[in-house]
Design an enzyme around this catalytic site. Structure first.
Site, PDB file in Angstrom:
ATOM      1  N   ASP A  77       0.854  -1.208   0.000  1.00 17.63           N
ATOM      2  CA  ASP A  77       0.000   0.000   0.000  1.00 17.63           C
ATOM      3  C   ASP A  77       0.877   1.240   0.000  1.00 17.63           C
ATOM      4  O   ASP A  77       2.082   1.161   0.180  1.00 17.63           O
ATOM      5  CB  ASP A  77      -0.881   0.005   1.265  1.00 17.63           C
ATOM      6  CG  ASP A  77      -0.023  -0.084   2.518  1.00 17.63           C
ATOM      7  OD1 ASP A  77       0.246  -1.197   2.960  1.00 17.63           O
ATOM      8  OD2 ASP A  77       0.431   0.961   3.019  1.00 17.63           O
ATOM      9  N   ASP A  86       0.553   3.694   2.266  1.00 15.60           N
ATOM     10  CA  ASP A  86       0.389   4.307   3.580  1.00 15.60           C
ATOM     11  C   ASP A  86      -0.614   5.468   3.483  1.00 15.60           C
ATOM     12  O   ASP A  86      -1.656   5.314   2.838  1.00 15.60           O
ATOM     13  CB  ASP A  86       1.748   4.728   4.160  1.00 15.60           C
ATOM     14  CG  ASP A  86       1.698   4.858   5.684  1.00 15.60           C
ATOM     15  OD1 ASP A  86       1.109   3.986   6.328  1.00 15.60           O
ATOM     16  OD2 ASP A  86       2.239   5.835   6.213  1.00 15.60           O
TER      17      ASP A  86
END
Ligand SMILES: CSC[C@H]1O[C@H](OP(=O)(O)O)[C@H](O)[C@@H]1O
Ligand SMILES: Nc1ncnc2[nH]cnc12
Length: 308
Positions: free
Chosen positions: A226, A228
């Site tokens: 991901d 973040d």
């Protein structure tokens, strides 16, 4: 027979730690389970002894337990590292699901980081030297530099064989280790970028510190899941976002294990990748005082029999 006697009849030189999504190496041949009771308690789970394609025995441990029941703040890292060292492990290949703090490191990419910023909050036991024996190990280069440099070629070659996608490998990145279990705020995520962080997880510490204290060479394969929470106008990271990439990253991690561990065992046997850590604690331990406790010395004998 004591557990130590059963486990020590075959030394295993290479250990693998699986993180979120990587709970087994079921592409390798299962040999047996062991679970040494260490002076720091039991490891996260049974340690699986498995055999590589060339018949080399390696040890695998699921950091959060096989059912992911242990949160990052409660991983028994001292027991995990001590159990590995007791089995003979001299080098660890650890895997971790990480957030990316850089646009170019997209979810699905892998990295071999070289630096760490510690944002854990002092609630995790982080040293084997918390009794009457004091030691200050060198941690300027927190990963096994020789091991990480050695891994780059074989890991790249393994990733080129991942079916259906091209997995990029980054090197020389800086990983932030935060406390969790909640993800970062947007302000924190942005601050970590300003500090020079490239990746973020909740698990590389104290694991890497304890491996250094036990004179085990430690390298991390960070697998991005991901972005973040730093991207303006985009959703902040959620567990659901992480889960989207977790399975594919775990499959690629298993392939790395299958393709790399034989050669890694060979490199460890020859000692090439261990030179920075082997013997490194000798001058880190403060000279013995008469008041050192026998029980503390006995505990340390478990991980560093050369010195205690
Ligand atoms: C599942 S998202 C957060 C969780 O994932 C990472 O675990 P690991 O390093 O064991 O792969 C991260 O460090 C957090 O513990
Ligand atoms: N964004 C993130 N922050 C901390 N740990 C993570 N593990 C996976 N993604 C993460």
């Amino acid at each position: 027979m004591s557990p130590a006697a059963t486990e020590n009849d075959e030394k295993v030189l290479v250990g693998v730690i699986g993180g979120s999504g990587l709970y087994n190496l079921d592409n390798l041949k299962f040999i047996k389970h062991v679970r040494p009771e260490t002076p720091w308690g039991l490891p996260s789970s049974d340690i699986t002894i498995c055999e590589t394609p060339a018949g080399i025995r390696v040890a695998f441990l699921a950091r959060h337990g096989p059912g992911h029941t242990i949160s990052p703040s409660h991983v028994p890292s001292r027991a995990n590292i001590a159990a590995f060292k007791h089995l003979g492990v001299r080098a660890i290949l650890a895997f971790s699901a990480v957030g990316s703090l850089r646009e170019e490191i997209a979810p699905g990419a892998f990295a071999l980081p070289s630096q760490i910023i510690d944002r854990t909050k002092g609630i995790r036991p982080h040293t084997f030297f918390d009794g009457t024996v004091v030691a200050h190990c060198s941690f300027g280069d927190p990963f096994g530099q020789r091991l990480s440099a050695w891994l780059e070629g074989p890991v790249r070659a393994a990733l080129a064989q991942v079916p259906g996608r091209q997995v990029q490998l980054f090197t020389d990145k800086c990983i932030v280790c935060m406390e969790g279990p909640q993800f970062s705020t947007r302000a924190e995520s942005e601050m970590y970028r300003m500090w020079g962080g490239d990746l973020i997880n909740m698990s590389v510490l104290p694991e890497a510190k304890l491996a250094r204290e036990a004179e085990i060479s430690y390298a991390l394969i960070a697998t991005a899941t991901d972005y973040d929470s730093w991207r303006q106008g985009e959703e902040a990271v959620t567990a659901a976002e992480v889960f989207k990439t977790l399975q594919a990253n775990a499959d690629a991690s298993r392939l790395i294990a299958e393709k790399v561990l034989d050669a890694m065992h060979e490199a460890v046997t020859q000692g090439d990748v261990l030179s920075e850590v082997q013997g490194s604690m000798k001058f880190s331990i403060m000279p013995r005082a008469v008041k050192q406790d026998e029980a503390d010395l006995a505990k340390l004998h478990y991980i560093l029999p050369e010195y205690f």
